[in-house]
Motif scaffolding. Structure first.
Motif, mmCIF file in Angstrom:
data_model
loop_
_atom_site.group_PDB
_atom_site.id
_atom_site.type_symbol
_atom_site.label_atom_id
_atom_site.label_comp_id
_atom_site.label_asym_id
_atom_site.label_seq_id
_atom_site.Cartn_x
_atom_site.Cartn_y
_atom_site.Cartn_z
ATOM 1 N N THR A 115 0.858 -1.257 -0.192
ATOM 2 C CA THR A 115 -0.084 -0.117 0.050
ATOM 3 C C THR A 115 0.937 1.249 -0.036
ATOM 4 O O THR A 115 0.515 2.114 -0.538
ATOM 5 N N ALA A 118 1.981 1.761 -3.429
ATOM 6 C CA ALA A 118 0.709 2.175 -4.244
ATOM 7 C C ALA A 118 0.620 3.677 -4.090
ATOM 8 O O ALA A 118 0.361 4.546 -4.960
ATOM 9 N N SER A 119 0.862 4.393 -2.571
ATOM 10 C CA SER A 119 0.561 5.753 -2.477
ATOM 11 C C SER A 119 1.733 6.521 -3.056
ATOM 12 O O SER A 119 1.552 7.628 -3.327
ATOM 13 N N GLU A 121 3.314 5.713 -6.239
ATOM 14 C CA GLU A 121 3.171 5.402 -7.605
ATOM 15 C C GLU A 121 2.068 5.587 -8.415
ATOM 16 O O GLU A 121 1.587 5.840 -9.387
ATOM 17 N N ILE A 122 0.522 5.550 -7.562
ATOM 18 C CA ILE A 122 -0.570 5.746 -8.253
ATOM 19 C C ILE A 122 -1.055 6.974 -8.102
ATOM 20 O O ILE A 122 -1.328 7.665 -6.869
ATOM 21 N N LEU A 128 -5.342 2.261 -12.775
ATOM 22 C CA LEU A 128 -6.109 1.378 -12.328
ATOM 23 C C LEU A 128 -6.682 0.436 -13.382
ATOM 24 O O LEU A 128 -7.344 0.880 -14.195
ATOM 25 N N PHE A 163 -5.346 -2.948 -6.638
ATOM 26 C CA PHE A 163 -5.950 -1.510 -6.491
ATOM 27 C C PHE A 163 -6.949 -1.070 -7.589
ATOM 28 O O PHE A 163 -6.560 -1.310 -8.740
ATOM 29 N N SER A 456 -5.697 1.744 2.313
ATOM 30 C CA SER A 456 -5.359 2.880 1.590
ATOM 31 C C SER A 456 -5.718 4.195 2.123
ATOM 32 O O SER A 456 -5.056 5.136 1.845
ATOM 33 N N ALA A 461 -3.145 5.973 -0.001
ATOM 34 C CA ALA A 461 -2.799 5.411 -1.410
ATOM 35 C C ALA A 461 -4.198 5.725 -2.201
ATOM 36 O O ALA A 461 -5.473 5.473 -2.240
ATOM 37 N N CYS A 473 -7.975 4.094 -2.841
ATOM 38 C CA CYS A 473 -8.074 2.970 -3.639
ATOM 39 C C CYS A 473 -8.693 1.933 -3.027
ATOM 40 O O CYS A 473 -8.529 1.726 -1.731
ATOM 41 N N MET A 475 -8.987 -2.132 -2.394
ATOM 42 C CA MET A 475 -7.845 -3.004 -2.681
ATOM 43 C C MET A 475 -8.515 -4.366 -2.396
ATOM 44 O O MET A 475 -9.451 -4.551 -1.650
#
Length: 613
Positions: A115, A118-119, A121-122, A128, A163, A456, A461, A473, A475
């Motif tokens: 997670t 993801a925080s 990179e997303i 997604l 995600f 998230s 994230a 997101c 998950m």
């Protein structure tokens, strides 16, 4: 591979500390050796099985579009404190402080790490869905490691995390992974059942567990008599028992019951059956007590030379309140911690003795519901207790129990802090929706979860939606126990002589055994060995100068699916012996066609498994 050049240290004796068959056979077959309590060295045959299982998993994960990464085993404690799972995992969480005073965790699972990634990179919904997985070592400081690969402190796990922007997207990936798991376990040659499961410390809104039925399994599968529904024991619901008709009884009476605090002792003393008893068990949430919070504040204020990280690492988290919960179940029933966690909305554990004494005014073993319903933060009364006409219970006085206790008369069944609910494990005789519940044991080998936004939100994230709104997101989480697949295959595939392994995960597909040492026998064995290698068959050539009987016993112990035996008598007739490990009978095949026959049989065994997909 040649047996004489491979480390396969088989032993005849049963290992003294191996309690179940899979553990015994993994040691006896030379598959693994114990390094310390709950940690094992996997030797060549065991490692080969691990690699084959990992490859099956990897192929099925890649088929779904999941992407493989590797997450560090050592993770920052700060991430676990942000999610609160440093408290949820408690002492099971392996942790240490590095030379810079930073708290660290030995990963028992990897929601926090994935997670966090993801925080970072997303940013947009256009990225997604994203599904990432790893196959990596995990560590849990089990209080009592046991059963070899089934409950070890260090183990290999495939964990994946997805995600999503929408519930529909999450559900699609969840079902893709669900179906991928079906393929994984089928390809590993396992017969499995899928049950509804509680999410436990993982959290989330839904979960399914993949379980291998076997007598030595730690999990209990509960299913309806018509097999239409199945759960693990933590999730299995029960119908409320019918209300017992009112019974004429006198007033509550305290009886002196010296030194009998356990339920069986009390029943024997009072000459009552357990179903006539009301157990009152005091639990606590895993938060921090007021006194502990005060002490922690003093430590941080004084800061006695230790780093802030070291103080927090060895203290309870101040982020959660500490609550005492009284749970009432019938004397013949057991509290279900997962059902309680759902009702309470937090992880729970047995309260400590000083807290129990403070709440009840009595030693442990003498708690009762009368008079404490307004003292506990929450009281949960099982349906079966609420249905009782009269019972006996602890008197909240050391060495005393109370008889003639009527639920609803002598303690309330409703109130601001009181809930009547299904809080116990299902037992024989229970029903659900009128259907009888049945039970069998099993080994959990995999589980899939819908996590929602639990992680998230806490670890930020987030993504920008199509309209520019920032949202957390959604998950999903998906785990497979690699070592447990090996143990399950052995528990369900064995006989008095050793393992009987599926060809897809056996360390070798064919073993060549010589029944004598002579130029003719050795020459024939060498030719078949090289022919099989050239045809891509995984073959172990037992070239040791030992009696044939010893070699046969080792071959059976190892569970290799196909054995080719070359001896002087059959060789003189242009034949060799072929035996399937799963069958008792042997047959003779032509020497000149031996390699081709073995190749065809290998493919046949693989096709039998593939047809189940």
């Amino acid at each position: 591979m040649r047996y004489s050049q491979t480390l396969i240290p088989t032993v005849k004796e049963l290992p003294a500390d191996a309690e179940i068959l899979s553990h015994q056979l993994m040691i006896r077959s030379g598959m693994m050796r114990k390094l310390a309590s709950g940690t094992y060295i996997y030797l060549p045959s065991g490692r080969r099985m691990i690699l084959k299982i990992e490859q099956i998993i990897r192929e099925e994960m890649n088929r779904t579009g999941a992407q493989e990464i590797t997450m560090p085993v050592v993770q920052p404690m700060e991430l676990w404190q942000r999610t609160g799972r440093d408290i949820d995992y408690g002492e099971t969480l392996g942790k240490f402080i590095d030379r810079h005073g930073r708290g660290n965790v030995l990963s028992p699972t990897a929601e926090e790490g994935f997670t966090y990634l993801a925080s970072c990179e997303i940013q947009s919904y256009k990225q997604l869905p994203m599904n990432l997985y790893q196959i990596n070592t995990k560590y849990r400081d089990e209080f009592r490691p046991r059963f070899g690969a089934l409950r070890s402190r260090e183990f290999i796990m495939k964990d994946a995390y997805s995600f999503h922007a929408t519930e529909d997207c999450l559900h699609k990936t969840y079902m893709d992974m669900y179906n991928a798991y079906c393929r994984v376990f089928t390809r590993c040659g396992l017969d499995y059942v899928i049950v509804q499961a509680e999410t436990g410390e993982m959290g989330g809104t839904g979960s399914h567990q993949f379980t291998i039925p076997c007598d030595n399994g730690e999990d209990v599968i509960v299913y309806t008599a018509d097999s239409s529904l199945a759960w693990n024991i933590e999730k299995a619901p029960v119908d409320p028992l019918p209300k017992q008709p009112p019974k004429e009884t006198g007033p509550m009476t305290d009886l002196h019951t010296p030194n009998v605090g356990k339920i069986d002792e009390v029943c024997a003393f009072l000459k009552l059956k357990p179903q006539k008893m009301i157990k009152t068990i005091i639990f606590a949430t895993k938060g921090i007590k007021t006194e502990s919070l005060k002490n922690l504040g003093e430590k941080l204020t004084k800061h006695d030379g230790r780093s802030i990280a070291s103080i927090l690492l060895n203290s309870e988290s101040p982020t959660k309140p500490y609550k005492l919960i009284a749970v009432l179940v019938r004397g013949d029933h057991e509290v279900n911690p997962e059902k309680m966690r759902v009702i309470v909305g937090d992880s729970v554990e047995l309260a400590e003795e000083p807290e129990i004494i403070k709440l009840t005014g009595a030693a442990v073993g003498f708690a009762g519901p009368v008079g404490i319903c307004d003292k506990a933060d929450k009281v949960i009364i099982d349906h079966a207790v609420a249905a009782m006409a009269v019972g006996a219970t602890g008197a909240n006085k050391t060495d005393y129990h109370t008889v003639n206790v009527v639920p609803g008369r002598d303690f309330p069944l409703e109130g601001k802090n009181i809930a009547v609910a299904d809080i116990r494990n299902a037992v024989d005789g229970d029903t659900y929706e009128g259907k009888k519940l049945l039970f069998k044991r099993g080994i959990e080998v995999g589980q899939v979860f819908k996590l929602g936004t639990k992680y998230s939100v806490k670890l930020e994230a987030k993504f920008s939606d199509v309209d520019g709104a920032i949202k957390p997101c959604l998950m999903g989480c998906y785990g497979i126990g690699v070592n447990r697949i090996i143990a399950s295959a052995i528990e369900t595939g064995n006989d008095a002589d050793g393992m009987i392994l599926p060809i897809t995960i056996a360390p070798w597909e064919v073993i060549i055994t010589t029944a004598a040492v002579s130029d003719d026998v050795t020459g024939a064995a060498e030719k078949i060995y090289k022919d099989l290698q050239a045809k891509g068959v995984e073959v172990l050539y037992d070239d040791r100068d030992l009696r044939a009987g010893v070699k046969f016993k080792d071959a059976d112990l190892l569970g290799i699916p196909i054995r080719l035996t070359i001896g002087p008598k059959t060789l003189a007739e242009g034949k060799i012996e072929l035996k399937l490990r799963r069958e008792k009978d042997k047959k003779l095949i032509d020497l000149v066609a031996a390699a081709d026959t073995a190749v065809a049989l290998v493919q046949q065994l693989k096709d039998e498994i593939a047809k189940k997909l």
